[in-house]
Design an enzyme around this catalytic site. Sequence first.
Site, mmCIF file in Angstrom:
data_model
loop_
_atom_site.group_PDB
_atom_site.id
_atom_site.type_symbol
_atom_site.label_atom_id
_atom_site.label_comp_id
_atom_site.label_asym_id
_atom_site.label_seq_id
_atom_site.Cartn_x
_atom_site.Cartn_y
_atom_site.Cartn_z
ATOM 1 N N LYS A 45 0.834 -1.209 0.000
ATOM 2 C CA LYS A 45 0.000 0.000 0.000
ATOM 3 C C LYS A 45 0.868 1.258 0.000
ATOM 4 O O LYS A 45 2.067 1.191 0.310
ATOM 5 C CB LYS A 45 -0.924 -0.021 1.222
ATOM 6 N N ARG A 143 -11.438 -0.622 13.776
ATOM 7 C CA ARG A 143 -11.285 0.097 12.510
ATOM 8 C C ARG A 143 -12.294 -0.470 11.525
ATOM 9 O O ARG A 143 -13.362 0.102 11.351
ATOM 10 C CB ARG A 143 -9.834 -0.033 12.010
ATOM 11 N N HIS A 172 -6.334 -7.744 12.759
ATOM 12 C CA HIS A 172 -5.207 -6.808 12.750
ATOM 13 C C HIS A 172 -4.917 -6.302 14.157
ATOM 14 O O HIS A 172 -5.832 -5.961 14.894
ATOM 15 C CB HIS A 172 -5.538 -5.631 11.819
ATOM 16 N N ARG A 229 1.579 -10.672 7.215
ATOM 17 C CA ARG A 229 1.488 -9.495 6.349
ATOM 18 C C ARG A 229 2.660 -8.566 6.672
ATOM 19 O O ARG A 229 2.613 -7.810 7.643
ATOM 20 C CB ARG A 229 0.147 -8.782 6.582
ATOM 21 N N TYR A 273 13.440 31.827 4.353
ATOM 22 C CA TYR A 273 12.190 32.482 4.780
ATOM 23 C C TYR A 273 12.167 32.709 6.283
ATOM 24 O O TYR A 273 12.570 31.837 7.059
ATOM 25 C CB TYR A 273 10.996 31.585 4.447
ATOM 26 N N CYS A 320 12.418 25.045 2.417
ATOM 27 C CA CYS A 320 11.458 25.610 1.460
ATOM 28 C C CYS A 320 10.712 24.486 0.750
ATOM 29 O O CYS A 320 10.965 23.310 0.992
ATOM 30 C CB CYS A 320 12.190 26.468 0.425
ATOM 31 N N MET A 321 9.829 24.839 -0.150
ATOM 32 C CA MET A 321 9.067 23.825 -0.880
ATOM 33 C C MET A 321 9.982 22.974 -1.770
ATOM 34 O O MET A 321 9.816 21.759 -1.866
ATOM 35 C CB MET A 321 7.983 24.489 -1.740
ATOM 36 N N ASP A 322 10.953 23.635 -2.408
ATOM 37 C CA ASP A 322 11.765 22.935 -3.401
ATOM 38 C C ASP A 322 13.260 22.959 -3.116
ATOM 39 O O ASP A 322 14.036 22.394 -3.877
ATOM 40 C CB ASP A 322 11.557 23.577 -4.781
HETATM 41 C C1 LIG Z 1 -0.491 -1.724 6.812
HETATM 42 C C2 LIG Z 1 -0.990 -3.018 7.243
HETATM 43 C C3 LIG Z 1 -0.115 -4.088 7.497
HETATM 44 C C4 LIG Z 1 1.390 -3.928 7.510
HETATM 45 O O1 LIG Z 1 1.790 -3.260 8.690
HETATM 46 P P1 LIG Z 1 3.329 -3.100 9.051
HETATM 47 O O2 LIG Z 1 3.318 -2.602 10.446
HETATM 48 O O3 LIG Z 1 3.905 -2.103 8.095
HETATM 49 O O4 LIG Z 1 3.951 -4.436 8.893
HETATM 50 C C5 LIG Z 1 -0.671 -5.322 7.770
HETATM 51 N N1 LIG Z 1 -1.994 -5.490 7.796
HETATM 52 C C6 LIG Z 1 -2.875 -4.495 7.578
HETATM 53 C C7 LIG Z 1 -4.347 -4.763 7.639
HETATM 54 C C8 LIG Z 1 -2.400 -3.226 7.308
HETATM 55 O O5 LIG Z 1 -3.275 -2.233 7.103
#
Ligand SMILES: *Cc1c(COP(=O)(O)O)cnc(C)c1O
Length: 388
Positions: A45, A143, A172, A229, A273, A320-322
């Site tokens: 992600k 969540r 999770h 995961r 700035y 700064c921005m850039d």
């Molecule tokens: C982002 C996420 C992970 C990974 O989490 P990390 O702490 O980066 O390993 C695993 N499961 C779910 C549902 C997540 O949203």
Amino acid sequence: MNEPTISSNGVVRPTYIEVNLTRLTENYRAIERAVAPATVMPILKANAYGHGLVEVARHVVSLGAPYLGVAFLEEGILLREAGITAPILVLGGIIGNQVPLFLQHDLTLTASSVEKLTQIDRAAAEMGVRAKVHLKIDTGMERIGVHYYSADLLLEAALRCEHCLVEGIFSHFANADTAVLQSAQTQLERFNQVLSFYESRGLPPPPLRHMANSGAILQLPGSHFDMVRAGILLYGVYPSDDVAKTIAVRPVLSWKSRVVYFKVVLPNHPVSYGSTWQSDHMVRVVTVPVGYGDGYFRRMSGRAQVVIRGKRYPVIGRICMDQLMVNIEWDSAYNNDEVVLLGESGGSNVAITCEELAEWAGTIPYEILTNINTRVSRLYITEKEKRG
Ligand SMILES: *Cc1c(COP(=O)(O)O)cnc(C)c1O
């Protein structure tokens, strides 16, 4: 590395991130070894935590990753459009009208309530396909997901679905990267309790039970189930300072730029700035073409350091921005010299870590990585090719 980086539109930009695919391989293998026989679902992600969604996906697929995880439908579609055919689980919540798009692109859906599961089953029936589904159980994150205490309703509904293939069930952790694991243990017990639904009915559970994020991969072997995961750990960064570093990983990403301007600044002549910084003696100052518009947080003004010619120097005045300015006192630096913003400086062992940047910015390493803007070019290297 002396070549400038050229982005897809042919523009040369001296500010780039270097993604070390050899390290990504090593981290993946280290996690794989530690969790076997469980398998590893790389989490991709947020542009693969800033490392580049499609490139990282291709690489982990080449390593044999059995499943990929993303947060949103759009990320899954991008991967399919790039020709990735591996199974992809979209972890986030879904909205009913998105379901046909999931099915069209063969993306696995998270069913987080009976209502959503019903929507999925109906859409699959209409399209004449079988929807791949993972059931989401909320064991304490609050969540998405059906609460552990009413999960039986979802599990029963899943048994009745005729157009879904219930391939997985997951939960999770809210606190798996802390030193004290009491809350995580409670969540794990709740998940096991939910899973006992199958045993008590003499049914096999869905083949992919998964719960562990990076913190739990490191600290809670009892939560590895069939698959883990792996997010931030895969990219070589630990999820917190408190976590037990039971698996050795190294950072995959470095962020670099080059000196574009050199000058001498007179005493009492403020820089940038707001004129927040000035010196009482004459100093050499270089300008670097990177700023908060690239994701180099403005909040780090007055705190951040960079590495030039193997030595750390302070970023001075407001970012700064850039662009940003660096005080090299009376040392030497030349236009086009490499400036390391994050990672190791070639040939020296001076490094700036993601944790340091997070500290300077008052945030966590996750946000440092995911905040690096797409304006920054990404360069993919393997250790063989790496020089200097
Ligand atoms: C982002 C996420 C992970 C990974 O989490 P990390 O702490 O980066 O390993 C695993 N499961 C779910 C549902 C997540 O949203």
